[in-house]
Scaffold this motif. Structure first.
Motif, mmCIF file in Angstrom:
data_model
loop_
_atom_site.group_PDB
_atom_site.id
_atom_site.type_symbol
_atom_site.label_atom_id
_atom_site.label_comp_id
_atom_site.label_asym_id
_atom_site.label_seq_id
_atom_site.Cartn_x
_atom_site.Cartn_y
_atom_site.Cartn_z
ATOM 1 N N ASN A 111 0.875 -1.172 0.000
ATOM 2 C CA ASN A 111 0.000 0.000 0.000
ATOM 3 C C ASN A 111 0.919 1.232 0.000
ATOM 4 O OD1 ASN A 111 -1.514 2.245 0.926
ATOM 5 N ND2 ASN A 111 -2.954 0.912 2.012
ATOM 6 N N HIS A 112 0.799 2.066 -1.027
ATOM 7 C CA HIS A 112 1.684 3.228 -1.192
ATOM 8 C C HIS A 112 1.687 4.148 0.038
ATOM 9 C CE1 HIS A 112 3.568 6.549 -3.487
ATOM 10 N NE2 HIS A 112 2.711 7.332 -2.860
ATOM 11 N N LEU A 113 0.523 4.314 0.656
ATOM 12 C CA LEU A 113 0.428 5.233 1.808
ATOM 13 C C LEU A 113 1.158 4.669 3.019
ATOM 14 C CD1 LEU A 113 -3.324 6.184 1.343
ATOM 15 C CD2 LEU A 113 -1.311 7.541 0.734
ATOM 16 N N GLY A 115 3.592 2.633 2.666
ATOM 17 C CA GLY A 115 4.979 2.757 2.210
ATOM 18 C C GLY A 115 5.583 4.078 2.647
ATOM 19 N N HIS A 116 4.847 5.180 2.477
ATOM 20 C CA HIS A 116 5.361 6.499 2.884
ATOM 21 C C HIS A 116 5.833 6.477 4.345
ATOM 22 C CE1 HIS A 116 5.116 9.383 -0.313
ATOM 23 N NE2 HIS A 116 3.875 9.063 -0.635
ATOM 24 N N ILE A 117 5.102 5.781 5.211
ATOM 25 C CA ILE A 117 5.462 5.731 6.636
ATOM 26 C C ILE A 117 6.813 5.025 6.820
ATOM 27 C CG2 ILE A 117 4.778 4.817 8.899
ATOM 28 C CD1 ILE A 117 1.829 5.046 7.906
ATOM 29 N N VAL A 142 1.112 12.910 4.731
ATOM 30 C CA VAL A 142 0.604 14.130 4.085
ATOM 31 C C VAL A 142 1.148 14.177 2.652
ATOM 32 C CG1 VAL A 142 -0.010 15.748 5.909
ATOM 33 C CG2 VAL A 142 2.382 15.286 5.519
ATOM 34 N N SER A 143 0.325 13.706 1.722
ATOM 35 C CA SER A 143 0.808 13.615 0.348
ATOM 36 C C SER A 143 -0.087 14.435 -0.570
ATOM 37 C CB SER A 143 0.841 12.150 -0.085
ATOM 38 O OG SER A 143 -0.468 11.678 -0.247
ATOM 39 N N GLY A 144 0.104 14.248 -1.873
ATOM 40 C CA GLY A 144 -0.690 14.999 -2.847
ATOM 41 C C GLY A 144 -2.153 14.578 -2.846
ATOM 42 N N THR A 318 9.023 12.324 -0.920
ATOM 43 C CA THR A 318 8.234 12.169 -2.156
ATOM 44 C C THR A 318 8.347 10.729 -2.667
ATOM 45 O OG1 THR A 318 10.122 13.169 -3.258
ATOM 46 C CG2 THR A 318 8.246 14.588 -2.861
ATOM 47 N N ASP A 319 7.653 10.460 -3.774
ATOM 48 C CA ASP A 319 7.500 9.071 -4.209
ATOM 49 C C ASP A 319 8.825 8.412 -4.583
ATOM 50 O OD1 ASP A 319 4.915 9.362 -3.645
ATOM 51 O OD2 ASP A 319 4.200 9.473 -5.713
ATOM 52 N N ASN A 320 8.968 7.178 -4.134
ATOM 53 C CA ASN A 320 10.226 6.465 -4.233
ATOM 54 C C ASN A 320 9.978 4.966 -4.051
ATOM 55 O OD1 ASN A 320 13.028 5.688 -3.596
ATOM 56 N ND2 ASN A 320 13.275 7.906 -3.473
HETATM 57 ZN ZN ZN Z 1 3.211 9.345 -2.502
#
Ligand code: ZN
Ligand code: KG4
Length: 352
Positions: A111-113, A115-117, A142-144, A318-320
């Motif tokens: 899950n991308h969100l 993933g951000h964590i 807090v993303s786009g 940011t996305d990675n």
């Molecule tokens: Zn993102």
């Protein structure tokens, strides 16, 4: 030791990374089609998908060459399955499935969100034991496209605390930047640059919607509308917005949004008595937000210990693909390759 190759193609970035034990970057490569969307004034899903097709193999090649890792050394392939643009997601998923089949490796859906964590876990092996991430942790993404507060009781063990009822924080930044004529696409960074050029004290020109709502939800669309009203008033005076106006509105807007995010995050940290605070997503690159949260968290405490604050380095906000591989390491649930599909509308609480 675990070695995972992660793939991230949820929007306009094509990213591949190889990560050891979820904490150490072995190699990474990234291509972005943001410039093309900039020219169109917003992300064009068809173009983003086509760019993913063009970039995925070269980016994969670069990452593998940089790493000198042999496919046989890998323990798994991980891929973002959502949320995101369906046309972009399916390219990364198709690549990940092909590699998992060809190399005979397990496939982990991410899950991308979430993933951000996991951007916060990179480098955790270098921290002294007293400085490592401890649970329970309060995570703010807090993303786009999303603004979520989640209580993380352990890996893969989340409780939803709150989120935006309308625009995401990043979306509000982007829309305000467009209204001010600063940037047509992904204007958050540029708006923040304008804000830094304003040298006055904050005058609370914009309200702090829902700051005292008693829950942990957010609403940013009203501030965006307030920016629009100011822009219209200014345009009535003359066709061109002045530099001073753009700087002041940017500053006040940023002050309002970062205040709201900080206040709610700190309240949640106190209520849930967390040991760590984790930030993630593009807006966590914002320098004012980082500063306010740093100051705020260090002033918490009372009878409880001050939680440890973790903010990813700028590149990992940011996305990675780095934190996609990291997330897979700590949430190692291989899936049936035939059943993996894009889930564009995934929420932070949904299993990937
Ligand atoms: Zn993102
Ligand atoms: O996490 P991300 O790269 O992509 C999504 O998953 O959405 O976040 C992108 C968002 C955009 O809205 C962008 O304007 C915002 O993060 N952003 C910023 C800053 N850097 C990126 N917003 C405010 N200040 C920044 N420094």
């Amino acid at each position: 030791m675990s070695l995972i190759l992660g793939i991230e193609t949820s929007c306009d970035e094509t990213a591949v990374a190889i990560v050891k034990d979820g904490v150490e970057v072995v190699a990474e490569a990234l291509a972005s089609s943001a410039d093309v969307h900039m020219a169109w004034g917003g992300v064009i899903p068809e173009i983003a998908a086509r760019k993913q097709v063009e970039s995925i193999i070269p980016v994969l090649d670069v990452c593998l060459q940089k790493s000198a890792v042999k496919p046989s050394d890998l323990d798994a392939v991980a891929v973002t399955v959502g949320p995101g643009l369906v046309g972009s997601l399916v390219i990364g998923i198709a690549a990940a499935k092909s590699l998992a089949l060809a190399w005979d490796k397990p496939l982990v859906a991410v899950n991308h969100l979430v993933g951000h964590i996991y951007a916060n876990f990179l480098g955790d092996h270098l921290r002294a034991s007293a400085e490592k991430i401890e649970f329970p942790a309060m995570a703010m993404v807090v993303s786009g496209g999303h603004t979520d507060l989640v209580l993380m009781k352990g890996h893969g063990d989340f409780e939803y605390v709150g989120g935006t009822l309308d625009d995401a924080a990043g979306e509000a930044f982007d829309k305000a930047a467009r209204l001010l004529g600063i940037a047509p696409y992904l204007g958050g960074v540029k708006l923040s640059e304008q804000a830094q050029l304003w040298n006055e004290k904050p005058n609370h020109m914009f309200k702090r919607p829902m700051v005292d709502s008693g829950d942990y939800n957010f609403s940013f669309s009203g501030i965006k509308t307030a920016v629009l009203t100011k822009v219209k008033e200014e345009q009535a005076k003359g066709p061109k917005l002045t530099e001073g106006f753009i700087k002041e509105i940017s500053f006040e807007f940023e002050d309002s949004v970062t205040d709201i995010l900080t206040v709610k995050l700190l309240k949640a940290c106190q209520e849930f008595k967390v040991k760590s605070v984790l930030l993630g997503g593009g807006v966590s690159a914002n320098s004012v937000l980082r500063k306010k949260i740093k100051e705020g968290v260090s002033s918490l405490g009372g009878n409880d210990a001050v939680p440890k604050l973790f903010i990813p380095e700028l590149k990992l906000c940011t996305d990675n693909a780095i934190y996609i591989a990291s997330c897979a390491n700590f949430n190692f649930n291989p899936v049936d390759i035939d059943l993996v599909d894009a889930k564009p509308g995934l929420s932070v609480m949904d299993k990937p």
